[in-house]
Design an enzyme around this catalytic site. Structure first.
Site, PDB file in Angstrom:
ATOM      1  N   CYS A   1     -15.730 -62.438  62.206  1.00 55.63           N
ATOM      2  CA  CYS A   1     -14.891 -61.442  62.135  1.00 55.63           C
ATOM      3  C   CYS A   1     -16.889 -60.450  62.942  1.00 55.63           C
ATOM      4  CB  CYS A   1     -15.374 -60.449  60.177  1.00 55.63           C
ATOM      5  SG  CYS A   1     -14.771 -58.863  60.538  1.00 55.63           S
TER       6      CYS A   1
ATOM      7  N   CYS B   1     -13.129 -46.117  53.924  1.00 57.72           N
ATOM      8  CA  CYS B   1     -14.264 -47.568  54.839  1.00 57.72           C
ATOM      9  C   CYS B   1     -15.712 -47.122  54.760  1.00 57.72           C
ATOM     10  CB  CYS B   1     -13.598 -47.583  55.779  1.00 57.72           C
ATOM     11  SG  CYS B   1     -14.394 -47.966  57.076  1.00 57.72           S
TER      12      CYS B   1
HETATM   13  N1  SAH Z   1     -10.765 -50.186  63.079  1.00 56.91           N
HETATM   14  C1  SAH Z   1     -10.227 -51.275  63.031  1.00 56.91           C
HETATM   15  C2  SAH Z   1     -11.014 -52.428  62.641  1.00 56.91           C
HETATM   16  C3  SAH Z   1     -12.023 -52.596  61.760  1.00 56.91           C
HETATM   17  S1  SAH Z   1     -11.913 -52.238  60.058  1.00 56.91           S
HETATM   18  C4  SAH Z   1      -9.043 -50.972  61.540  1.00 56.91           C
HETATM   19  O1  SAH Z   1      -9.237 -50.600  61.128  1.00 56.91           O
HETATM   20  O2  SAH Z   1      -8.429 -52.051  61.532  1.00 56.91           O
HETATM   21  C5  SAH Z   1     -10.742 -53.613  59.859  1.00 56.91           C
HETATM   22  C6  SAH Z   1     -10.333 -53.752  58.189  1.00 56.91           C
HETATM   23  O3  SAH Z   1     -10.613 -53.792  57.413  1.00 56.91           O
HETATM   24  C7  SAH Z   1      -9.100 -52.643  57.663  1.00 56.91           C
HETATM   25  O4  SAH Z   1      -7.825 -52.933  57.950  1.00 56.91           O
HETATM   26  C8  SAH Z   1      -9.342 -51.790  57.245  1.00 56.91           C
HETATM   27  O5  SAH Z   1      -8.396 -51.055  56.430  1.00 56.91           O
HETATM   28  C9  SAH Z   1     -10.543 -52.720  56.003  1.00 56.91           C
HETATM   29  N2  SAH Z   1     -10.881 -52.126  54.671  1.00 56.91           N
HETATM   30  C10 SAH Z   1     -11.114 -51.549  55.306  1.00 56.91           C
HETATM   31  N3  SAH Z   1     -12.111 -50.568  54.108  1.00 56.91           N
HETATM   32  C11 SAH Z   1     -11.977 -51.526  53.269  1.00 56.91           C
HETATM   33  C12 SAH Z   1     -12.592 -51.336  51.698  1.00 56.91           C
HETATM   34  N4  SAH Z   1     -12.995 -50.592  51.336  1.00 56.91           N
HETATM   35  N5  SAH Z   1     -11.672 -52.987  51.118  1.00 56.91           N
HETATM   36  C13 SAH Z   1     -10.603 -53.864  51.964  1.00 56.91           C
HETATM   37  N6  SAH Z   1     -10.735 -53.425  53.366  1.00 56.91           N
HETATM   38  C14 SAH Z   1     -11.364 -52.268  53.406  1.00 56.91           C
HETATM   39 FE1  SF4 Z   2     -11.236 -49.227  60.651  1.00 56.58          FE
HETATM   40 FE2  SF4 Z   2     -11.122 -46.748  59.784  1.00 56.58          FE
HETATM   41 FE3  SF4 Z   2     -13.019 -48.544  58.531  1.00 56.58          FE
HETATM   42 FE4  SF4 Z   2     -12.943 -46.958  61.138  1.00 56.58          FE
HETATM   43  S1  SF4 Z   2     -13.749 -46.007  59.382  1.00 56.58           S
HETATM   44  S2  SF4 Z   2     -13.916 -49.548  60.710  1.00 56.58           S
HETATM   45  S3  SF4 Z   2     -10.785 -47.551  61.611  1.00 56.58           S
HETATM   46  S4  SF4 Z   2     -10.950 -48.905  58.234  1.00 56.58           S
END
Ligand code: SAH
Ligand code: SF4
Length: 435
Positions: A153, A167
């Site tokens: 990843c 996130c």
């Molecule tokens: N920015 C892109 C890719 C990076 S985030 C996107 O958002 O798709 C990748 C994945 O991690 C996303 O599907 C997001 O929903 C997931 N993710 C982010 N925070 C998370 C959390 N606290 N628990 C589980 N999955 C999470």
């Molecule tokens: Fe992906 Fe949203 Fe986290 Fe950015 S803030 S890495 S778009 S899930």
């Protein structure tokens, strides 16, 4: 960053002189500007790091450094192969290049890797690396081994501008785009760490390679997901250029079918993603109601659910054999009702999407606003989607103990900078009261 993404890898998943001013410059285009360095980051010693550069660029640099056109072409072909296909980190190791030529290369060029700041190993086998760019920005990379595949990843940005509420990466202050070299460098570093570069002699480029030595069979690293820090479609050119090196048969030689790019829904870039990169697509949907998606994925206010699903329906290369993965984070009492599940099925059918859904239990982090849905709620949600004829596996979090799970990625440097700020504020307050 995430944990479950790893699991779907198999099916899913400068111009000018090198000494030019390479200060940060804004990303061109219609979206939120994110600072991005030029493709060649300046070095104090004046040498140029070749990692991240395509063959034609390497040839141009060799010519600019004094080789005639024919020699530049041959040498760039050889060097490219050694860099990306064989993973060597010293010009001295390039045995088919004349001994006298190697110091010439070493004086002018380097073969870089991101600096490793920390390396963690989870009890479940997951590995996480905190990496540092040459200008001191930290970002993270995770490797998730499974029975039948190993998924890396990787990050596309330092931090993320999008602030999804669930996130951790979205709370980071520091943001810049990673360069192609910093992106492909993650894959190269992983191969270094896993000892997965082809070995054996290479007398010349025309030599027929031993297939047993050169296929990815037997390697641990089989799949790549762009699901680490950042929004890859807000760093489109660099991500595309890096993936081209990863997919090049004379480069890292990984099939586009084993690469998945995850986007939170940058609709205007999705078609180009399919056309110019051609990798599998994962979409972070996470909610089926506008009010909820607006709250948890604020980009939804710019590109709504219908627009996003239409862009998915139009995604070049999607088919029943190459389905689009919809990522759906399970947040207690937020997006996890039976009604939400039924609406999800209805929407995916309305747009006739070759879809699969990944249900991701929310991974909490300090200060997060949400709770993870209860296991029985997740099961009930999954059952409804399955009954609607759409695969909806629940992804087991991996590497939670080392903060490697989806959404947990946020670098120590960032935490340190906040701690540093707190210390500085405390010191300033002390000085004030002493005065
Ligand atoms: N920015 C892109 C890719 C990076 S985030 C996107 O958002 O798709 C990748 C994945 O991690 C996303 O599907 C997001 O929903 C997931 N993710 C982010 N925070 C998370 C959390 N606290 N628990 C589980 N999955 C999470
Ligand atoms: Fe992906 Fe949203 Fe986290 Fe950015 S803030 S890495 S778009 S899930």
């Amino acid at each position: 960053m995430c944990v479950r993404r790893w699991n779907f890898a198999a099916e899913a998943i400068m111009c000018g002189s090198p000494m030019a001013n390479t200060d940060l410059m804004p990303t061109p285009g219609a979206f939120d500007p994110v600072p991005t360095p030029r493709d060649i980051t300046p070095r104090a010693d004046g040498r140029v790091d070749l990692i991240g550069l395509p063959k034609a660029r390497i040839r141009d640099l060799f010519e600019a450094a004094g080789l005639d056109a024919k020699a530049a072409k041959l040498r760039s072909k050889q060097v490219f192969h050694w860099l990306y296909h064989r993973g060597v980190t010293e010009f001295e190791a390039m045995t088919d290049i004349a001994k006298t030529m190697r110091p010439w290369l070493t004086e002018r060029f380097v073969i870089g890797r991101p600096e490793v700041v920390e390396a963690h190993h989870s009890t479940d086998g997951t590995r996480k690396w905190v990496l540092r760019t040459a200008d001191g920005n930290d970002f993270e990379m995770v490797f998730i081994p499974d029975a039948d595949r190993g998924t890396l990843c990787i990050s596309s940005q330092v931090g993320c501008t999008l602030n999804c509420r669930f996130c951790h990466t979205g709370t980071m202050r520091l943001v810049r785009n990673l360069t192609p070299g910093e992106i492909v460098g993650q894959v190269m570093l992983a191969r270094d760490s896993l000892g997965e570069w082809p070995k054996g002699s290479m007398a010349g480029l025309d030599e027929v390679e031993d297939s047993a030595e050169y296929t990815s069979d037997g390697r641990l690293l089989t799949n790549i997901v762009l699901m680490g820090m950042g929004e890859p479609l807000y760093n489109f050119d660099n991500v595309r250029d890096a993936m081209k090196l990863v997919m090049d048969g004379d480069g890292l030689a990984l099939s586009k079918r084993r690469i998945t790019l995850s986007t939170s829904g940058v609709v205007p870039m999705m078609e180009r993603c399919g056309e110019e990169i051609g990798v599998n697509l994962a979409v972070s949907l996470h909610a089926v109601r506008k009010d909820i998606r607006d709250e948890i994925v604020p980009l939804n206010k710019k590109y709504g659910i219908e627009e996003l699903l239409q862009a998915c329906a139009d995604y070049p290369g999607a088919s029943n054999a190459r389905r689009i993965t919809f990522e759906y984070i399970m947040l207690k009492d937020k997006n996890d009702s039976d009604e939400d599940a039924r609406e999800l099925v209805r929407l995916l059918k309305q747009y006739d999407l070759p879809a699969k859904v990944n249900l991701i239990p929310f991974n909490p982090w300090p200060g997060s606003d949400y709770e993870t849905s209860l296991p029985e709620r997740i099961r009930a949600f999954s059952d409804i989607v399955f009954e609607g004829g759409i695969s909806a596996p629940v992804r087991t979090p991996r590497g939670r103990d080392i903060g490697a799970a989806c959404g947990q990625l946020k670098t120590a440097a960032e935490k340190k900078s906040r701690a540093q700020r707190d210390r500085e504020a405390a010191e300033a307050a002390e000085e004030k009261s002493a005065a």
